[in-house]
Every structure is written in structure tokens, then in C-alpha cells.
Design a protein around this motif. Structure first.
Motif, PDB file in Angstrom:
ATOM      1  N   GLY A 179      25.524  27.058  22.789  1.00 11.92           N
ATOM      2  CA  GLY A 179      26.243  25.936  23.114  1.00 11.92           C
ATOM      3  C   GLY A 179      26.238  24.644  22.366  1.00 11.92           C
ATOM      4  N   ILE A 180      25.125  24.290  21.933  1.00  9.80           N
ATOM      5  CA  ILE A 180      24.991  23.050  20.865  1.00  9.80           C
ATOM      6  C   ILE A 180      25.972  23.439  19.811  1.00  9.80           C
ATOM      7  CG2 ILE A 180      23.660  21.587  19.560  1.00  9.80           C
ATOM      8  CD1 ILE A 180      21.247  22.226  21.532  1.00  9.80           C
ATOM      9  N   ALA A 181      25.774  24.552  19.362  1.00 10.40           N
ATOM     10  CA  ALA A 181      26.661  24.846  17.926  1.00 10.40           C
ATOM     11  C   ALA A 181      28.172  24.798  18.439  1.00 10.40           C
ATOM     12  CB  ALA A 181      26.398  26.210  17.516  1.00 10.40           C
ATOM     13  N   VAL A 182      28.624  25.223  19.433  1.00  9.44           N
ATOM     14  CA  VAL A 182      30.058  25.126  19.818  1.00  9.44           C
ATOM     15  C   VAL A 182      30.698  23.575  19.667  1.00  9.44           C
ATOM     16  CG1 VAL A 182      31.677  25.388  21.720  1.00  9.44           C
ATOM     17  CG2 VAL A 182      29.985  27.018  21.433  1.00  9.44           C
TER      18      VAL A 182
ATOM     19  N   MET B 151      29.519  31.497  27.278  1.00  6.92           N
ATOM     20  CA  MET B 151      31.108  31.554  27.086  1.00  6.92           C
ATOM     21  C   MET B 151      31.527  30.789  25.840  1.00  6.92           C
ATOM     22  SD  MET B 151      32.327  29.336  30.520  1.00  6.92           S
ATOM     23  CE  MET B 151      34.040  29.259  30.087  1.00  6.92           C
ATOM     24  N   ALA B 152      30.680  30.973  24.856  1.00  9.01           N
ATOM     25  CA  ALA B 152      31.054  30.138  23.663  1.00  9.01           C
ATOM     26  C   ALA B 152      32.578  30.535  23.091  1.00  9.01           C
ATOM     27  CB  ALA B 152      29.881  30.668  22.634  1.00  9.01           C
TER      28      ALA B 152
ATOM     29  N   TYR C 226      35.160  27.954  22.301  1.00  7.75           N
ATOM     30  CA  TYR C 226      35.832  27.659  20.974  1.00  7.75           C
ATOM     31  C   TYR C 226      37.352  27.899  20.841  1.00  7.75           C
ATOM     32  CZ  TYR C 226      36.517  28.970  16.027  1.00  7.75           C
ATOM     33  OH  TYR C 226      37.127  28.967  14.720  1.00  7.75           O
ATOM     34  N   LEU C 227      37.897  28.768  21.679  1.00  6.14           N
ATOM     35  CA  LEU C 227      39.198  28.827  21.900  1.00  6.14           C
ATOM     36  C   LEU C 227      40.034  27.670  22.709  1.00  6.14           C
ATOM     37  CD1 LEU C 227      39.600  32.809  22.452  1.00  6.14           C
ATOM     38  CD2 LEU C 227      39.976  31.415  20.236  1.00  6.14           C
TER      39      LEU C 227
END
Length: 402
Positions: A14-17, A323-324, A328-329
């Protein structure tokens, strides 16, 4: 056996998203020119200069490595290492191939219709190769790892030559690059739907052509993710605190100084590319190593964090990570709508600081939406479509609790 999710991994994802959003937002506004952050000029507001420095130093090339690392880790978890017999292993491999085929289609649509910097296509291409490692002994994967490392060394040497060429660009060439950046900014932020679509498609195919130099790094990160699961680094971090502390120290003492240097070089390039571009080209070469090293430090920090700290972070980021793909989308849809000329065109009028403000608003909205959605569903919308198309429920899974 029912899979047990890891709060640490979901939180990290989640942090990376959100970190990826901070990096991608500039491309939605300024295109794929040599200067990611456009031009801000000597007299720009302190806030604008600060966000360029901070994003370059602490986000650029820090979060896609985390995603690639977790992609490899997920492969190891989904395929169950060497524990499946031959027939079951073949079934697992075919199911995984359907997963990456779906991801490839999703990435191609995403890249052509929404975001030229799509990463899903590259992940899918690398995923086809990764599927060949299903059920292999760790020693055999280690042999593949050595070949991948050698390939990365060769690519790095070639990129060093490209860096030398960029450092010796003439003022006329730099001026041409600045002009192209201004043109792309005008198209993306003020152009019509068809003008933006044409520019995006050209940038996307250019991005895919350059991916040949990017694929070896992604494969290396995939394999590191596989090792992190097979050796228990990620699944049982409490047993490997000494290792994670060493990674964290390396990131602090080597990664952080080099990335701060990159932040300063990127800011100089954005303020005055005529004098800043050669230095930015040189330091960007160091970023190829310094970025992933600092990313490893982020992972290590979360692996070493206490359970109360992880629980607090998980409240905000775990649902986002679960729900990465959807998030992202969704970020691409929102950036197109808000920033580009076919939408509200805010990219033409917002300052650099305000662009980051838009990112923060998107993050807050995605946190709230993700928490609401995951209280009612097992998977995000895009993840549900992915599973239904590929029959992912047939994958052998057994994730260890952390």
C-alpha cells in the motif's frame, strides 16, 4: 488450506502504491522528456523546489523495486516452492501463465489508453520467464540468479556509456530537449483527446523499446523476492532481524547520501537544465543502484518495526495494498481526468507543490475507499476480474502468518 495474509506485506504494498503515484504524476503532466520534473526556474517558490528535491530523493526509483520484489515474493507464495508434485506443479504453472497473460493484456490497454509509463506490461513479460522457475530447487534458482546478475552488470556498463553521451550533450541539444519537454507539457495539459492519445501512444511504444534495458533489473528483483520467501526473510522477519538491520544500515549510510545527491541534481536540472543536465545525467547513473538500495531500506524498516507500529500503519495502508492493482489503475484514471487537457486540464495551471497536493488528496480518497471496499469484499474490483479470468483459486497457496 486457506491463505493467511501478511499485514506487513499488505502495508508495504500500500505504501508503494502511493510512492509510485508521487513519481508518476509528473509524467501525466510533463510527458517522457529528459527532465522528469519540467522546468521551474530560478525564481520558483520554495515549496515547488522542495517537492522536486523530496520526490527525487525519497521516491524516484524507490517504489517500483518494492513492487517488483513483492511480485517475485507472491510468485513463490502462490506456487508453493517445491512442495507440489509433478502434475500439480504443471497445473500451477499453467494457472500462473494465465495470470501473467491477463496482466499483459491489462498493461497494454493501460499503456495505450491511460498511462504511457505502464509497468504491468514489463512485469507480465518477466512473469512469463518467472513461471519457468516453478518448483525448481533453490540451488537451481541461484544459478539463474548469477546469470541475471551478470546480465545486469553488462546493461549497467552500457548505460554508463549512455550516461557519458548525455553528459557531453551540446547546449543546442539540451535546448532541443527543453523545447521538446515544453511541447509535450503543452500537449498533455492542454491538448485535445486525440492529440493526447497520439502523444501517449508514441511515448508508450518508446517506453516499451527502452524496456529491454529495464527487464534484467526487474527479473533480478523478482528473484530476490523469491529468495526472500524461500529463505523466510519476508515470511518470518522476526527470525531475520539481524539481516534486515544490516540492510537498513546500508540504506542509511550509502543509499540516503546518494539519493540526497540525486535530489539536489534533479532540482538543479529543473531550475536550469543548461547547467544542471550534465550533473543530473551522471548522478542518475548512480541512482540505478542507490534507488533500489534505499527501497530495500524501506522494506527493512517495516520488517524491523514492532507489532504496534505495523498495526498502526496497517490501519491506513493494508487495505490499499490488498487492492493495489485497482488503486494503481484508478490513479491513472484520476490523473488523466484531473491533469490533462481532455479532462480538467489542471496540469497547465498547477504549481509543482500543488501537483503533490493533488497526489495527497488522491491518497486520502484511496485510503477511505479501500478501507470501505475491503470491509465488504475479499478482493478489489480489478483483482476480482483477474482471479475470475485466470482461475487463480486453483493456485496452491499457503502463506505464513507474520
Amino acid at each position: 488450506m486457506k491463505a493467511v495474509r501478511s499485514a506487513r506485506v499488505d502495508t508495504l504494498r500500500g505504501i508503494a502504491v502511493f510512492g509510485i503515484l508521487l513519481v508518476n504524476v509528473w509524467g501525466f503532466t510533463y510527458g517522457s522528456g529528459l527532465s522528469r520534473y519540467g522546468m521551474i526556474g530560478e525564481h520558483a517558490a520554495l515549496a515547488d523546489k522542495l517537492v522536486v528535491f523530496l520526490v527525487a530523493a525519497f521516491a524516484e526509483q524507490k517504489f517500483y523495486p518494492i513492487f517488483a520484489f513483492l511480485f517475485g515474493a507472491s510468485f513463490a507464495l502462490q506456487t508453493g516452492g517445491r512442495r507440489a508434485p509433478g502434475a500439480q506443479r504443471d497445473n500451477i504453472r499453467m494457472t500462473y501463465l494465465r495470470r501473467v497473460a491477463w496482466l499483459l493484456g491489462c498493461g497494454l490497454l493501460h499503456g495505450t489508453l491511460l498511462w504511457f509509463g505502464d509497468i504491468l506490461t514489463v512485469y507480465a513479460v518477466c512473469g512469463f520467464w518467472l513461471a519457468t522457475q516453478t518448483g525448481r530447487r533453490l540451488a537451481d534458482i541461484a544459478v539463474a540468479l548469477r546469470w541475471v546478475v551478470a546480465l545486469n552488470v553488462a546493461v549497467t556498463l552500457f548505460m554508463a556509456y549512455i550516461t557519458y553521451v548525455l553528459m557531453t550533450l551540446t547546449p543546442d541539444a539540451i535546448a532541443w530537449g527543453v523545447g521538446e519537454g515544453a511541447r509535450a507539457h503543452a500537449v498533455y495539459s492542454q491538448g485535445s483527446l486525440m492529440e493526447i492519445a497520439h502523444e501517449r501512444l508514441a511515448d508508450f511504444w518508446s517506453n516499451l523499446a527502452n524496456a529491454a534495458f529495464f527487464v534484467p533489473k526487474v527479473v533480478l528483483l523478482f528473484l530476490m523476492g523469491v529468495f526472500s520467501v524461500r529463505l523466510g526473510w519476508l515470511t518470518h522477519p522476526q527470525r531475520h532481524r539481524a539481516l534486515w538491520r544490516k540492510v537498513l544500515l546500508a540504506a542509511l549510510w550509502v543509499g540516503v547520501p546518494l539519493n540526497l545527491w540525486w535530489g539536489w541534481a534533479a532540482l538543479r536540472d529543473a531550475v536550469d537544465p543548461m547547467t544542471g543536465a550534465p550533473l543530473a545525467a551522471f548522478v542518475s547513473m548512480l541512482l540505478e543502484v542507490a534507488g533500489p538500495l534505499q527501497a530495500a531500506g524501506y522494506v527493512a524498516a517495516l520488517m524491523c518495526a514492532s507489532e504496534p507500529v505495523v498495526a498502526t500503519l496497517a490501519q491506513w495502508f493494508a487495505a490499499v495494498g490488498r487492492m493495489a492493482l485497482t488503486n494503481y489503475l484508478m490513479q491513472s484514471v484520476l490523473c488523466d481526468l484531473l491533469l490533462q487537457g481532455a479532462g480538467f486540464g489542471l496540469g497547465a495551471v498547477l504549481s509543482h507543490g500543488a501537483l503533490v497536493g493533488v497526489c495527497v488528496l488522491i491518497m486520502i480518497g484511496q485510503v477511505l475507499l479501500s478501507r470501505w471496499w475491503m470491509r465488504r469484499h475479499r478482493h478489489g474490483p480489478a483483482e476480482t476480474l483477474w482471479r475470475r479470468f485466470t482461475g487463480s483459486s486453483t493456485l496452491w497457496k499457503k502463506q505464513s502468518p507474520q
